[in-house]
Design a protein around this motif. Structure first.
Motif, short mmCIF file in Angstrom:
data_model
loop_
_atom_site.label_atom_id
_atom_site.label_comp_id
_atom_site.label_asym_id
_atom_site.label_seq_id
_atom_site.Cartn_x
_atom_site.Cartn_y
_atom_site.Cartn_z
N THR A 98 -25.18 10.28 -8.33
CA THR A 98 -25.38 9.37 -9.48
C THR A 98 -26.22 8.17 -9.07
OG1 THR A 98 -23.25 10.05 -10.40
CG2 THR A 98 -24.20 8.02 -11.23
N TYR A 146 -24.92 -2.68 -10.25
CA TYR A 146 -26.17 -1.93 -10.44
C TYR A 146 -27.39 -2.77 -10.06
CZ TYR A 146 -23.11 1.19 -13.04
OH TYR A 146 -22.10 2.04 -13.39
N ILE A 161 -30.01 -1.58 -7.22
CA ILE A 161 -31.41 -1.32 -7.57
C ILE A 161 -32.33 -2.26 -6.82
CG2 ILE A 161 -33.09 -1.45 -9.45
CD1 ILE A 161 -30.95 -0.36 -11.31
N TRP A 209 -30.49 5.22 -16.22
CA TRP A 209 -29.47 4.49 -15.47
C TRP A 209 -28.72 3.47 -16.34
CZ3 TRP A 209 -29.31 -0.82 -14.49
CH2 TRP A 209 -30.45 -1.55 -14.88
N ARG A 216 -29.76 9.06 -8.99
CA ARG A 216 -30.28 9.04 -10.37
C ARG A 216 -30.60 7.61 -10.79
NH1 ARG A 216 -26.52 10.62 -15.62
NH2 ARG A 216 -27.74 9.49 -17.19
N ILE A 217 -29.72 6.66 -10.45
CA ILE A 217 -29.96 5.26 -10.79
C ILE A 217 -31.18 4.72 -10.05
CG2 ILE A 217 -28.98 2.93 -10.62
CD1 ILE A 217 -26.22 4.24 -10.94
#
Length: 273
Positions: A181, A209, A213, A191, A184-185
């Protein structure tokens, strides 16, 4: 003219042809045509078109064999020819392309090698060759960055599985799924949907997050790019230095030849006197 001198003249002529710009451009054109023939075979074609493509493929195969043989002949140090990884790569591709494509166990290998003939563009074009060399030399340093990224993924994956596992078991059920996951983000693939889902339970989960990121997409990605650019800059410097040395050596060889010619003329004049 003696036999040795005549052979040297032919050798120099073949070398000039093999290293000429028009011959290299012709080879690049043949490689592009070879790529187009491989692509054309993936389409349903009439029998006449398939026959023409098969004849063209045979011509390309034997042309590559003649070209690699010519390159080997013009190499002054034959043992050093196979010390160059690009020469080994080209030789394997060319010899592998000689495997006949028929209903044999090697048919898939032969087709794959014909597809890989497109990669000969890399070995023919010096700039592409330099890029690949730089990338290969950057891999060890990039490996350490990748290891650090894995540690980061592991930490954030464990945290995600602990805090978000009860929210969506398909995305955060265990650490392996959580790391997938997170990948994917990191690629920015929907996301925000994942983030908004956890924010319904933990309103401040956006911090999780944003930090992830920021570290992956900005810090580590720029580190990867920086490593590649550093190696490319170093390779460019080495290439320019080697080019200067080759040019200097060529000038020295020309001066030596001129001195030998002057000495030969002087000896002839002395004998006439």
């Amino acid at each position: 003219m003696t036999t040795a001198a005549r052979s040297q003249t032919w050798f120099d002529t073949i070398k000039r042809i093999e290293r000429s710009v028009w011959f290299q451009s012709f080879i690049i054109s043949i490689i592009i045509v070879a790529a187009l023939t491989v692509g054309a075979k993936t389409y349903p074609l009439p029998y006449s078109a398939e026959l023409v493509i098969n004849y063209l493929d045979s011509f390309i195969t034997f042309f590559f064999l003649a070209e690699i043989s010519l390159r080997f002949i013009t190499c002054e140090r034959k043992r050093a020819f196979f010390k160059d990884p690009w020469n080994i790569f080209d030789t394997v591709i060319v010899i592998g392309s000689l495997v006949p494509i028929s209903n044999t166990d090697m048919v898939l290998v032969a087709r794959l090698l014909r597809v890989l003939r497109v990669l000969r563009l890399v070995s023919i074009i010096p700039d592409l060759r330099m890029l690949i060399n730089a990338l290969m030399k950057a891999i060890p340093k990039m490996g350490y960055i990748a290891l650090l990224m894995f540690i980061l993924f592991y930490i954030f994956g464990a945290a995600g599985a602990i805090f978000f596992g009860h929210i969506n078991d398909d995305l955060w059920g265990d650490i392996a799924i959580s790391m997938l996951t997170l990948f994917r983000i990191a690629t920015f693939e929907d996301w925000t949907d994942v983030m908004y889902e956890t924010m319904e339970v933990y309103p401040l989960s956006w911090i999780y997050y944003v930090i992830f990121i920021f570290l992956t997409a900005f810090v580590f990605l720029n580190m990867m790019v920086g490593v590649v650019l550093e190696v490319m800059s170093r390779e460019t410097t080495v290439e320019e230095h080697q080019h200067q040395e080759d040019h200097h050596q060529a000038l020295v060889d020309q001066i030596t030849q001129l001195q030998q010619q002057v000495q030969a003329l002087s000896d002839k004049l002395d004998r006439k006197d």
